[in-house]
Every structure is written in C-alpha cells, then in structure tokens.
Design a protein around this motif. Structure first.
Motif, short mmCIF file in Angstrom:
data_model
loop_
_atom_site.label_atom_id
_atom_site.label_comp_id
_atom_site.label_asym_id
_atom_site.label_seq_id
_atom_site.Cartn_x
_atom_site.Cartn_y
_atom_site.Cartn_z
N GLN A 134 0.83 -1.21 0.00
CA GLN A 134 0.00 0.00 0.00
C GLN A 134 0.86 1.26 0.00
OE1 GLN A 134 -3.24 0.34 -0.51
NE2 GLN A 134 -3.38 -1.86 -0.74
N ASN A 135 1.93 1.25 0.80
CA ASN A 135 2.84 2.40 0.80
C ASN A 135 3.56 2.53 -0.53
OD1 ASN A 135 2.22 3.26 3.39
ND2 ASN A 135 3.91 2.15 4.32
N LEU A 136 3.98 1.40 -1.08
CA LEU A 136 4.65 1.40 -2.38
C LEU A 136 3.72 1.95 -3.45
CD1 LEU A 136 7.22 0.67 -3.93
CD2 LEU A 136 6.27 -1.62 -4.22
N TYR A 137 2.48 1.50 -3.42
CA TYR A 137 1.46 1.96 -4.37
C TYR A 137 1.26 3.48 -4.26
CZ TYR A 137 -3.27 2.86 -6.11
OH TYR A 137 -4.35 3.39 -6.74
N SER A 138 1.06 3.97 -3.04
CA SER A 138 0.84 5.40 -2.82
C SER A 138 2.07 6.21 -3.23
CB SER A 138 0.52 5.68 -1.36
OG SER A 138 -0.67 5.04 -1.00
N ASN A 139 3.23 5.71 -2.88
CA ASN A 139 4.47 6.39 -3.22
C ASN A 139 4.66 6.45 -4.73
OD1 ASN A 139 6.88 7.74 -2.71
ND2 ASN A 139 8.04 5.85 -2.45
N ALA A 140 4.32 5.37 -5.43
CA ALA A 140 4.45 5.33 -6.88
C ALA A 140 3.57 6.40 -7.53
CB ALA A 140 4.09 3.95 -7.41
N LEU A 141 2.33 6.50 -7.09
CA LEU A 141 1.43 7.50 -7.67
C LEU A 141 1.90 8.92 -7.35
CD1 LEU A 141 -2.09 5.91 -7.10
CD2 LEU A 141 -0.64 5.84 -9.15
N GLU A 142 2.43 9.11 -6.16
CA GLU A 142 2.96 10.42 -5.77
C GLU A 142 4.19 10.77 -6.63
OE1 GLU A 142 5.02 12.43 -1.89
OE2 GLU A 142 3.42 10.99 -1.55
N CYS A 143 5.03 9.80 -6.91
CA CYS A 143 6.20 10.04 -7.75
C CYS A 143 5.80 10.44 -9.17
CB CYS A 143 7.08 8.80 -7.79
SG CYS A 143 7.97 8.48 -6.26
N VAL A 144 4.76 9.82 -9.68
CA VAL A 144 4.27 10.18 -11.02
C VAL A 144 3.81 11.64 -11.02
CG1 VAL A 144 2.48 9.75 -12.76
CG2 VAL A 144 3.63 7.82 -11.63
N GLU A 145 3.09 12.03 -10.00
CA GLU A 145 2.62 13.42 -9.91
C GLU A 145 3.80 14.39 -9.77
OE1 GLU A 145 0.04 16.67 -9.85
OE2 GLU A 145 -0.17 14.63 -10.61
N ASN A 146 4.78 14.04 -8.98
CA ASN A 146 5.96 14.90 -8.83
C ASN A 146 6.72 15.04 -10.15
OD1 ASN A 146 5.42 15.24 -6.11
ND2 ASN A 146 6.84 13.66 -5.45
N ALA A 147 6.83 13.95 -10.89
CA ALA A 147 7.50 13.99 -12.19
C ALA A 147 6.72 14.87 -13.16
CB ALA A 147 7.66 12.59 -12.75
N ARG A 148 5.39 14.72 -13.15
CA ARG A 148 4.56 15.55 -14.04
C ARG A 148 4.77 17.02 -13.77
NH1 ARG A 148 0.53 18.68 -13.75
NH2 ARG A 148 0.08 18.20 -11.57
N LYS A 149 4.72 17.40 -12.51
CA LYS A 149 4.91 18.80 -12.14
C LYS A 149 6.28 19.31 -12.56
CE LYS A 149 1.83 18.81 -8.12
NZ LYS A 149 1.77 18.88 -6.66
N GLN B 292 6.82 0.41 -11.69
CA GLN B 292 7.16 -0.98 -12.03
C GLN B 292 7.20 -1.85 -10.78
OE1 GLN B 292 6.37 -0.93 -15.33
NE2 GLN B 292 7.86 -2.57 -15.40
N GLN B 293 7.84 -1.37 -9.73
CA GLN B 293 7.91 -2.13 -8.49
C GLN B 293 6.52 -2.37 -7.91
OE1 GLN B 293 10.52 -0.48 -5.53
NE2 GLN B 293 12.18 -0.19 -6.99
N SER B 294 5.71 -1.34 -7.93
CA SER B 294 4.37 -1.44 -7.37
C SER B 294 3.52 -2.43 -8.16
CB SER B 294 3.72 -0.06 -7.33
OG SER B 294 2.51 -0.11 -6.64
N ARG B 295 3.67 -2.42 -9.46
CA ARG B 295 2.89 -3.33 -10.31
C ARG B 295 3.25 -4.79 -10.06
NH1 ARG B 295 3.48 -2.83 -15.93
NH2 ARG B 295 1.42 -3.70 -16.19
N GLN B 296 4.44 -5.04 -9.55
CA GLN B 296 4.90 -6.41 -9.33
C GLN B 296 4.55 -6.95 -7.95
OE1 GLN B 296 9.06 -6.15 -10.25
NE2 GLN B 296 8.69 -5.94 -12.44
N THR B 297 3.92 -6.13 -7.13
CA THR B 297 3.57 -6.59 -5.79
C THR B 297 2.23 -7.32 -5.80
OG1 THR B 297 2.48 -4.50 -5.22
CG2 THR B 297 4.80 -4.70 -4.63
N GLY C 182 -1.37 -8.39 -3.90
CA GLY C 182 -2.34 -7.80 -2.98
C GLY C 182 -2.96 -6.50 -3.44
N LEU C 183 -2.72 -6.11 -4.69
CA LEU C 183 -3.35 -4.89 -5.20
C LEU C 183 -4.78 -5.20 -5.63
CD1 LEU C 183 -0.48 -3.45 -7.43
CD2 LEU C 183 -1.17 -2.66 -5.16
#
Length: 87
Positions: free
Chosen positions: A4-19, A48-53, A55-56
């Motif tokens: 769950q943390n990895l998933y949230s962090n991944a989405l946050e990283c995408v937003e940071n990259a976009r900005k 990529q890491q999040s997609r490989q976990t 329990g999503l």
C-alpha cells in the motif's frame, strides 16, 4: 515497504514527475530539466515495483496501468524538449 505504501508512493512520484516536467517546459534551465528527467525515471521504477507486488485491488492495478501510460506521455514530452532545446 508494504504494497500500500509502495502503491501510494508510486502515484505520488508520477505526480511529482509531471509537475517537474511541466515546470521545465516553461523554463530554459538545463539543470531543472535534468532533475525532471531523474524524477521521471524514479517514478517509472516505482510504478514498475508497485505493479509487481501482490495484494493490489483491481482498481489499484488499473490506476497503475494509467500511471504507466501517463509516464509514457511524459517521456515523449521530455524527448521533445530535449530534441528542441538541448541537442
């Protein structure tokens, strides 16, 4: 890091990259652009890491798919910026 943390962090990283990429489009600063590219690469790794976990949920899997597509578009944007400004 749990999935769950990895998933949230991944989405946050995408937003940071976009900005960062949007900001670098408006500026002619090579250092800022390089930082945006690094954020994009990191976001890609995190997705990529999040997609490989395991329990999503189906919704999380779908959001990660869309995040990956968004990253592809951001990569195309950085390629265009690099081709027009820094080559």
């Amino acid at each position: 890091m749990d999935h769950q943390n990895l998933y949230s962090n991944a989405l946050e990283c995408v937003e940071n990259a976009r900005k960062a990429i949007e900001e670098s489009q408006g500026n002619n600063n090579p250092e800022e652009f390089q930082q945006a590219k690094q954020l994009l690469e990191y976001a890609h790794d995190m997705v990529q890491q999040s997609r490989q976990t395991d329990g999503l949920t189906e919704e999380q899997t779908k959001r990660l798919f869309h995040a990956r597509e968004h990253l592809r578009h951001l990569q195309e944007t950085t390629n265009a910026i690099e081709a027009t400004r820094y080559e």
